[in-house]
Each structure stands twice: as structure tokens, then as C-alpha cells.
Motif scaffolding. Structure first.
Motif, short mmCIF file in Angstrom:
data_model
loop_
_atom_site.label_atom_id
_atom_site.label_comp_id
_atom_site.label_asym_id
_atom_site.label_seq_id
_atom_site.Cartn_x
_atom_site.Cartn_y
_atom_site.Cartn_z
N ASN A 90 0.82 -1.22 0.00
CA ASN A 90 0.00 0.00 0.00
C ASN A 90 0.85 1.27 0.00
OD1 ASN A 90 -2.60 -1.37 0.18
ND2 ASN A 90 -1.90 -1.97 2.21
N SER A 91 1.91 1.27 -0.80
CA SER A 91 2.87 2.37 -0.81
C SER A 91 2.57 3.38 -1.90
CB SER A 91 4.28 1.80 -1.02
OG SER A 91 5.18 2.84 -1.33
N ASP A 92 2.57 4.66 -1.53
CA ASP A 92 2.36 5.71 -2.53
C ASP A 92 3.53 5.77 -3.52
OD1 ASP A 92 4.09 6.70 -0.55
OD2 ASP A 92 3.13 8.66 -0.43
N TRP A 93 4.70 5.37 -3.11
CA TRP A 93 5.84 5.34 -4.03
C TRP A 93 5.64 4.25 -5.08
CZ3 TRP A 93 10.73 7.94 -3.99
CH2 TRP A 93 10.83 8.95 -3.04
N VAL A 94 5.13 3.12 -4.66
CA VAL A 94 4.95 1.97 -5.55
C VAL A 94 3.80 2.19 -6.52
CG1 VAL A 94 4.35 -0.49 -5.60
CG2 VAL A 94 6.00 0.36 -3.92
N THR A 95 2.73 2.82 -6.06
CA THR A 95 1.52 2.93 -6.87
C THR A 95 1.44 4.21 -7.71
OG1 THR A 95 0.30 3.86 -5.00
CG2 THR A 95 0.19 1.45 -5.33
N ALA A 96 2.50 4.98 -7.77
CA ALA A 96 2.50 6.18 -8.61
C ALA A 96 2.17 5.79 -10.06
CB ALA A 96 3.86 6.86 -8.54
N ALA A 97 1.55 6.71 -10.78
CA ALA A 97 1.13 6.42 -12.15
C ALA A 97 2.28 5.93 -13.03
CB ALA A 97 0.47 7.65 -12.77
N LYS A 98 3.41 6.61 -12.93
CA LYS A 98 4.60 6.19 -13.69
C LYS A 98 5.61 5.55 -12.74
CE LYS A 98 6.37 9.28 -16.43
NZ LYS A 98 6.84 10.54 -16.99
N SER A 99 6.31 4.57 -13.24
CA SER A 99 7.26 3.83 -12.41
C SER A 99 8.69 4.37 -12.50
CB SER A 99 7.24 2.36 -12.82
OG SER A 99 7.56 2.24 -14.20
N ASP A 100 8.87 5.54 -13.08
CA ASP A 100 10.21 6.10 -13.31
C ASP A 100 11.06 6.19 -12.04
OD1 ASP A 100 8.90 6.41 -15.71
OD2 ASP A 100 9.71 8.40 -16.11
N ARG A 101 10.46 6.64 -10.95
CA ARG A 101 11.22 6.76 -9.69
C ARG A 101 11.63 5.39 -9.18
NH1 ARG A 101 7.54 11.19 -6.43
NH2 ARG A 101 7.95 12.96 -7.80
N LEU A 102 10.69 4.44 -9.22
CA LEU A 102 11.01 3.09 -8.74
C LEU A 102 12.14 2.46 -9.52
CD1 LEU A 102 7.53 1.41 -8.09
CD2 LEU A 102 9.19 2.23 -6.42
N ILE A 103 12.10 2.63 -10.82
CA ILE A 103 13.17 2.07 -11.67
C ILE A 103 14.51 2.66 -11.25
CG2 ILE A 103 14.11 1.94 -14.01
CD1 ILE A 103 11.12 1.92 -14.98
N ARG A 104 14.55 3.95 -11.04
CA ARG A 104 15.79 4.60 -10.62
C ARG A 104 16.26 4.09 -9.26
NH1 ARG A 104 13.45 8.21 -14.17
NH2 ARG A 104 14.93 9.43 -15.42
N ILE A 105 15.32 3.87 -8.35
CA ILE A 105 15.68 3.36 -7.03
C ILE A 105 16.31 1.98 -7.15
CG2 ILE A 105 14.75 2.53 -4.83
CD1 ILE A 105 12.69 4.87 -5.03
N VAL A 106 15.71 1.11 -7.97
CA VAL A 106 16.27 -0.23 -8.13
C VAL A 106 17.65 -0.16 -8.79
CG1 VAL A 106 15.97 -2.49 -9.24
CG2 VAL A 106 14.01 -1.36 -8.17
N LEU A 107 17.80 0.68 -9.79
CA LEU A 107 19.08 0.76 -10.51
C LEU A 107 20.20 1.32 -9.64
CD1 LEU A 107 17.93 2.05 -14.02
CD2 LEU A 107 18.90 -0.20 -13.48
N HIS A 108 19.92 2.36 -8.84
CA HIS A 108 20.99 3.07 -8.14
C HIS A 108 20.83 3.13 -6.63
CE1 HIS A 108 22.79 4.27 -11.89
NE2 HIS A 108 21.60 4.63 -12.31
#
Length: 153
Positions: A56-74
Motif C-alpha cells: 500500500n505504498s504511494d511510491w509503488v503505486t505512482a502512475a509512472k514507475s520512473d522513480r522506482l526504476i531509478r531506485i532499483v538501478l541506483h
């Protein structure tokens, strides 16, 4: 007429051979259980005060996954706010997982975005590849302030 038939056959084959979001999520669950579950737990609830929840995370459910991808990468270092609540950890909140392939990252994020009470769209390997390329010079973890400059709408 032949070109139409050839196009139709190619379109049908590509649909049959392309993984469905359910297949992506199943492959993502495998990655999650190999890489993510120790910190975020099998339930996605994380460990209070140490590792943030994905459930139930607002970071996870954002419309675009751009931030999450960056978090996983770096990776990301705190402090950050999750669901409007401060989250401070003495260690980096998430280490970089950039050694995962574009498919693995897309699959695990698809899994996370569709489980643990989250209802968000799939992530594609093409999206991961584009962000990996755009951020290839980055050598440091992200901060919340940096990530908030990236639109998720």
C-alpha cells in the motif's frame, strides 16, 4: 493481400510469444524472493525502522514507475517519507540492484506494483532500458529530494 496475411500472422505470433502481465508478475515474484524479500519481507511490509514497506505504498503505486526504476538501478538513501510518514533508517534504505537485467527489474516491479495491496500498472523492460541509458553516468544513490523532481504522472 499477402502482405496483410503476413502482417496478421506476425501480429498474432507476437501476441502469443509476448509475456502477459501475469507472466511478468510470476517471474517478478521469483526475483522478489531471491533479492528483495529479506528486507521487504514476503508480505511486503518491510521491517519497521529498518526497511520500508512496499505494501500500500504511494511510491509503488505512482502512475509512472520512473522513480522506482531509478531506485532499483541506483538505490536510495534516506530520510524519506512513505505514505506521508517520515521513514529514517541509519543505513541506506535501498542498495543499488543495477546488476539485475532490464527484464528482471521490469518483472519484479510489475510484481510489486500488483501485489501487497498495490494496484498499479506493469513495468516494461523498454522503460527500464530507457532509464538505465538516461542515468548511466550516475554513481550515487538517489535521495527523496532528487526523485521528487521526476514526474510520476
Amino acid at each position: 493481400m499477402l502482405s496483410f496475411i503476413r502482417f496478421s500472422i506476425i501480429a498474432v505470433c507476437s501476441l502469443l510469444l509476448s509475456p502477459s502481465p501475469a507472466q511478468d508478475a510470476t517471474a517478478g515474484q521469483t526475483v522478489y524472493m531471491q533479492v528483495c524479500f529479506a528486507c521487504h519481507q514476503p508480505t511486503g511490509l518491510g521491517l519497521p525502522g529498518m526497511f520500508p514497506p512496499l505494501a500500500n505504498s504511494d511510491w509503488v503505486t505512482a502512475a509512472k514507475s520512473d522513480r522506482l526504476i531509478r531506485i532499483v538501478l541506483h538505490g536510495i538513501t534516506g530520510p524519506i517519507q512513505l505514505n506521508g510518514q517520515p521513514f529514517n533508517s541509519p543505513a541506506p534504505i535501498m542498495p543499488a540492484q543495477g546488476t539485475l537485467s532490464d527484464d528482471q527489474i521490469a518483472n519484479v516491479l510489475t510484481y510489486v506494483r500488483s501485489n501487497f495491496g498495490n494496484k498499479a500498472g506493469a513495468v516494461t523492460a523498454a522503460e527500464v532500458k530507457a532509464i538505465r541509458e538516461a542515468e548511466k553516468a550516475r554513481t550515487t544513490m538517489w535521495t527523496q529530494a532528487e526523485l521528487e523532481k521526476i514526474s510520476v504522472n
